[in-house]
Design a protein around this motif. Structure first.
Motif, PDB file in Angstrom:
ATOM      1  N   ALA A  66       0.865  -1.182   0.000  1.00 23.08           N
ATOM      2  CA  ALA A  66       0.000   0.000   0.000  1.00 23.08           C
ATOM      3  C   ALA A  66       0.900   1.229   0.000  1.00 23.08           C
ATOM      4  CB  ALA A  66      -0.896  -0.010   1.228  1.00 23.08           C
ATOM      5  N   GLY A  67       0.542   2.219  -0.758  1.00 28.54           N
ATOM      6  CA  GLY A  67       1.321   3.446  -0.794  1.00 28.54           C
ATOM      7  C   GLY A  67       2.144   3.561  -2.055  1.00 28.54           C
ATOM      8  N   ARG A  68       2.714   4.753  -2.237  1.00 32.86           N
ATOM      9  CA  ARG A  68       3.524   5.050  -3.421  1.00 32.86           C
ATOM     10  C   ARG A  68       4.949   4.561  -3.184  1.00 32.86           C
ATOM     11  NH1 ARG A  68       6.383  10.098  -5.187  1.00 32.86           N
ATOM     12  NH2 ARG A  68       5.810  10.841  -3.116  1.00 32.86           N
ATOM     13  N   VAL A  83      15.555 -10.549   2.156  1.00 32.04           N
ATOM     14  CA  VAL A  83      14.435  -9.705   2.551  1.00 32.04           C
ATOM     15  C   VAL A  83      14.344  -8.551   1.557  1.00 32.04           C
ATOM     16  CG1 VAL A  83      13.595  -8.102   4.324  1.00 32.04           C
ATOM     17  CG2 VAL A  83      14.575 -10.304   4.996  1.00 32.04           C
ATOM     18  N   ASP A  84      13.152  -8.334   1.018  1.00 29.96           N
ATOM     19  CA  ASP A  84      12.907  -7.177   0.162  1.00 29.96           C
ATOM     20  C   ASP A  84      12.495  -6.019   1.057  1.00 29.96           C
ATOM     21  OD1 ASP A  84      13.399  -8.662  -2.127  1.00 29.96           O
ATOM     22  OD2 ASP A  84      11.280  -9.061  -2.514  1.00 29.96           O
ATOM     23  N   VAL A  85      13.152  -4.883   0.875  1.00 28.62           N
ATOM     24  CA  VAL A  85      12.820  -3.675   1.637  1.00 28.62           C
ATOM     25  C   VAL A  85      12.246  -2.677   0.645  1.00 28.62           C
ATOM     26  CG1 VAL A  85      13.639  -1.897   3.217  1.00 28.62           C
ATOM     27  CG2 VAL A  85      14.762  -4.143   3.172  1.00 28.62           C
ATOM     28  N   ILE A  86      11.002  -2.299   0.887  1.00 29.99           N
ATOM     29  CA  ILE A  86      10.280  -1.427  -0.029  1.00 29.99           C
ATOM     30  C   ILE A  86      10.005  -0.113   0.677  1.00 29.99           C
ATOM     31  CG2 ILE A  86       8.188  -1.181  -1.414  1.00 29.99           C
ATOM     32  CD1 ILE A  86       8.176  -4.408  -1.196  1.00 29.99           C
ATOM     33  N   PHE A  87      10.455   0.968   0.085  1.00 34.73           N
ATOM     34  CA  PHE A  87      10.297   2.293   0.670  1.00 34.73           C
ATOM     35  C   PHE A  87       9.097   2.986   0.029  1.00 34.73           C
ATOM     36  CE2 PHE A  87      14.762   1.150   0.926  1.00 34.73           C
ATOM     37  CZ  PHE A  87      15.038   1.372   2.266  1.00 34.73           C
ATOM     38  N   THR A  88       8.184   3.466   0.871  1.00 34.41           N
ATOM     39  CA  THR A  88       7.007   4.178   0.381  1.00 34.41           C
ATOM     40  C   THR A  88       6.977   5.579   0.989  1.00 34.41           C
ATOM     41  OG1 THR A  88       5.552   3.393   2.146  1.00 34.41           O
ATOM     42  CG2 THR A  88       5.677   2.046   0.147  1.00 34.41           C
ATOM     43  N   LEU A  89       6.251   6.462   0.327  1.00 34.73           N
ATOM     44  CA  LEU A  89       6.184   7.850   0.766  1.00 34.73           C
ATOM     45  C   LEU A  89       4.810   8.417   0.461  1.00 34.73           C
ATOM     46  CD1 LEU A  89       7.771  10.413   1.757  1.00 34.73           C
ATOM     47  CD2 LEU A  89       8.294  10.832  -0.661  1.00 34.73           C
ATOM     48  N   ASP A  90       4.261   9.171   1.425  1.00 37.20           N
ATOM     49  CA  ASP A  90       3.066   9.972   1.173  1.00 37.20           C
ATOM     50  C   ASP A  90       3.305  11.356   1.776  1.00 37.20           C
ATOM     51  OD1 ASP A  90       2.420   9.878   3.940  1.00 37.20           O
ATOM     52  OD2 ASP A  90       1.087   8.175   3.678  1.00 37.20           O
ATOM     53  N   ASP A  91       2.272  12.171   1.877  1.00 33.79           N
ATOM     54  CA  ASP A  91       2.435  13.545   2.355  1.00 33.79           C
ATOM     55  C   ASP A  91       2.871  13.617   3.815  1.00 33.79           C
ATOM     56  OD1 ASP A  91       1.665  14.447  -0.126  1.00 33.79           O
ATOM     57  OD2 ASP A  91      -0.440  14.726   0.454  1.00 33.79           O
ATOM     58  N   VAL A  92       2.584  12.600   4.596  1.00 27.89           N
ATOM     59  CA  VAL A  92       2.826  12.639   6.033  1.00 27.89           C
ATOM     60  C   VAL A  92       3.966  11.726   6.474  1.00 27.89           C
ATOM     61  CG1 VAL A  92       1.751  12.198   8.285  1.00 27.89           C
ATOM     62  CG2 VAL A  92       0.395  13.173   6.437  1.00 27.89           C
ATOM     63  N   ALA A  93       4.047  10.543   5.903  1.00 25.42           N
ATOM     64  CA  ALA A  93       4.977   9.534   6.407  1.00 25.42           C
ATOM     65  C   ALA A  93       5.773   8.858   5.296  1.00 25.42           C
ATOM     66  CB  ALA A  93       4.208   8.473   7.187  1.00 25.42           C
ATOM     67  N   ALA A  94       6.939   8.370   5.709  1.00 28.51           N
ATOM     68  CA  ALA A  94       7.773   7.514   4.861  1.00 28.51           C
ATOM     69  C   ALA A  94       7.913   6.191   5.599  1.00 28.51           C
ATOM     70  CB  ALA A  94       9.136   8.149   4.647  1.00 28.51           C
ATOM     71  N   SER A  95       7.946   5.112   4.855  1.00 29.11           N
ATOM     72  CA  SER A  95       8.080   3.820   5.526  1.00 29.11           C
ATOM     73  C   SER A  95       9.006   2.899   4.754  1.00 29.11           C
ATOM     74  CB  SER A  95       6.708   3.149   5.698  1.00 29.11           C
ATOM     75  OG  SER A  95       6.214   2.703   4.461  1.00 29.11           O
ATOM     76  N   ALA A  96       9.571   1.965   5.506  1.00 31.50           N
ATOM     77  CA  ALA A  96      10.340   0.869   4.932  1.00 31.50           C
ATOM     78  C   ALA A  96       9.595  -0.395   5.309  1.00 31.50           C
ATOM     79  CB  ALA A  96      11.757   0.851   5.487  1.00 31.50           C
ATOM     80  N   GLN A  97       9.128  -1.115   4.308  1.00 28.42           N
ATOM     81  CA  GLN A  97       8.409  -2.363   4.539  1.00 28.42           C
ATOM     82  C   GLN A  97       9.360  -3.517   4.237  1.00 28.42           C
ATOM     83  OE1 GLN A  97       4.800  -2.345   2.228  1.00 28.42           O
ATOM     84  NE2 GLN A  97       4.283  -0.276   2.881  1.00 28.42           N
ATOM     85  N   PHE A  98       9.467  -4.456   5.173  1.00 28.55           N
ATOM     86  CA  PHE A  98      10.391  -5.574   5.080  1.00 28.55           C
ATOM     87  C   PHE A  98       9.586  -6.840   4.818  1.00 28.55           C
ATOM     88  CE2 PHE A  98      12.225  -2.217   7.482  1.00 28.55           C
ATOM     89  CZ  PHE A  98      13.593  -2.267   7.303  1.00 28.55           C
ATOM     90  N   HIS A  99       9.793  -7.449   3.647  1.00 26.58           N
ATOM     91  CA  HIS A  99       9.058  -8.649   3.242  1.00 26.58           C
ATOM     92  C   HIS A  99      10.031  -9.781   2.958  1.00 26.58           C
ATOM     93  CE1 HIS A  99       5.286  -6.394   2.419  1.00 26.58           C
ATOM     94  NE2 HIS A  99       6.112  -5.433   2.071  1.00 26.58           N
ATOM     95  N   CYS A 100       9.672 -10.995   3.366  1.00 31.29           N
ATOM     96  CA  CYS A 100      10.476 -12.165   3.000  1.00 31.29           C
ATOM     97  C   CYS A 100      10.489 -12.256   1.481  1.00 31.29           C
ATOM     98  CB  CYS A 100       9.908 -13.433   3.624  1.00 31.29           C
ATOM     99  SG  CYS A 100      10.044 -13.436   5.423  1.00 31.29           S
ATOM    100  N   ALA A 101      11.667 -12.504   0.920  1.00 28.62           N
ATOM    101  CA  ALA A 101      11.841 -12.403  -0.526  1.00 28.62           C
ATOM    102  C   ALA A 101      11.630 -13.695  -1.285  1.00 28.62           C
ATOM    103  CB  ALA A 101      13.225 -11.844  -0.840  1.00 28.62           C
ATOM    104  N   THR A 102      11.744 -14.844  -0.613  1.00 26.06           N
ATOM    105  CA  THR A 102      11.630 -16.108  -1.324  1.00 26.06           C
ATOM    106  C   THR A 102      10.494 -16.938  -0.751  1.00 26.06           C
ATOM    107  OG1 THR A 102      13.218 -17.201   0.112  1.00 26.06           O
ATOM    108  CG2 THR A 102      14.100 -16.162  -1.861  1.00 26.06           C
ATOM    109  N   LYS A 103      10.149 -17.956  -1.458  1.00 27.31           N
ATOM    110  CA  LYS A 103       9.063 -18.849  -1.023  1.00 27.31           C
ATOM    111  C   LYS A 103       9.607 -20.266  -0.889  1.00 27.31           C
ATOM    112  CE  LYS A 103       5.818 -15.692  -1.726  1.00 27.31           C
ATOM    113  NZ  LYS A 103       6.203 -14.500  -1.055  1.00 27.31           N
ATOM    114  N   ASN A 104      10.710 -20.404  -0.187  1.00 25.54           N
ATOM    115  CA  ASN A 104      11.356 -21.707  -0.031  1.00 25.54           C
ATOM    116  C   ASN A 104      10.724 -22.497   1.099  1.00 25.54           C
ATOM    117  OD1 ASN A 104      13.144 -21.216  -2.128  1.00 25.54           O
ATOM    118  ND2 ASN A 104      14.648 -20.289  -0.796  1.00 25.54           N
ATOM    119  N   SER A 105      11.494 -23.365   1.696  1.00 29.34           N
ATOM    120  CA  SER A 105      11.039 -24.226   2.781  1.00 29.34           C
ATOM    121  C   SER A 105      10.630 -23.408   4.003  1.00 29.34           C
ATOM    122  CB  SER A 105      12.154 -25.191   3.173  1.00 29.34           C
ATOM    123  OG  SER A 105      13.197 -24.466   3.800  1.00 29.34           O
TER     124      SER A 105
END
Length: 145
Positions: A66-68, A83-105
């Protein structure tokens, strides 16, 4: 149970550059002799993690974000814990979202979840040490969500 965890560090929008730098700094200090090394069970992060750009087009197909999205990277440890780190930004907040990058065991997913939690904790601590207020959150979805 097939669960996917994602973590997020949020700061005020003007601190986006500090957030991006903190994630990179933490990733670079998480290997080697640093006391902030990542650990999972009997696995200890002794090698330097690799940071590489993640194409913004890939982000939308790989993760529900969610977010730009303004930037994205993948932080890999031991060639397979990523881990994929996705940076988003809106008028009020900036965020770093940390997601597991693979679908292994399940073991690999557990290691990636631990790696993401480590990156989040250390990123928040680094920002707080520089008097930047952070908000940390964790989300969990099952494969059926």
């Amino acid at each position: 149970m097939n669960r996917h965890y994602s973590y997020e560090v949020t700061v005020a929008a003007p601190a986006l550059d500090d957030l991006i730098l903190a994630v990179h700094e933490v990733a670079c200090q998480s290997g080697g002799r640093s006391p902030r090394r990542w650990r999972y069970g009997n696995v200890v992060g002794i090698s330097a993690p690799r940071v590489r750009d993640l194409a913004l087009a890939t982000v939308q197909t790989k993760h529900a974000v969610a977010g730009r999205v303004v930037a994205a990277i993948t932080v890999t440890l031991h060639r397979r814990v990523a881990v994929d780190v996705i940076f988003t930004l809106d008028d009020v907040a900036a965020s770093a979202q940390f997601h597991c990058a693979t679908k292994n065991s399940e073991i690999a997913k557990a290691q990636e979840t631990s790696w993401a939690a480590h990156l989040v904790t250390e990123t928040s601590a680094a920002l707080n040490a520089n008097d930047i207020t952070t908000s940390v959150s964790c989300g969990c979805t099952s494969a059926t969500d």
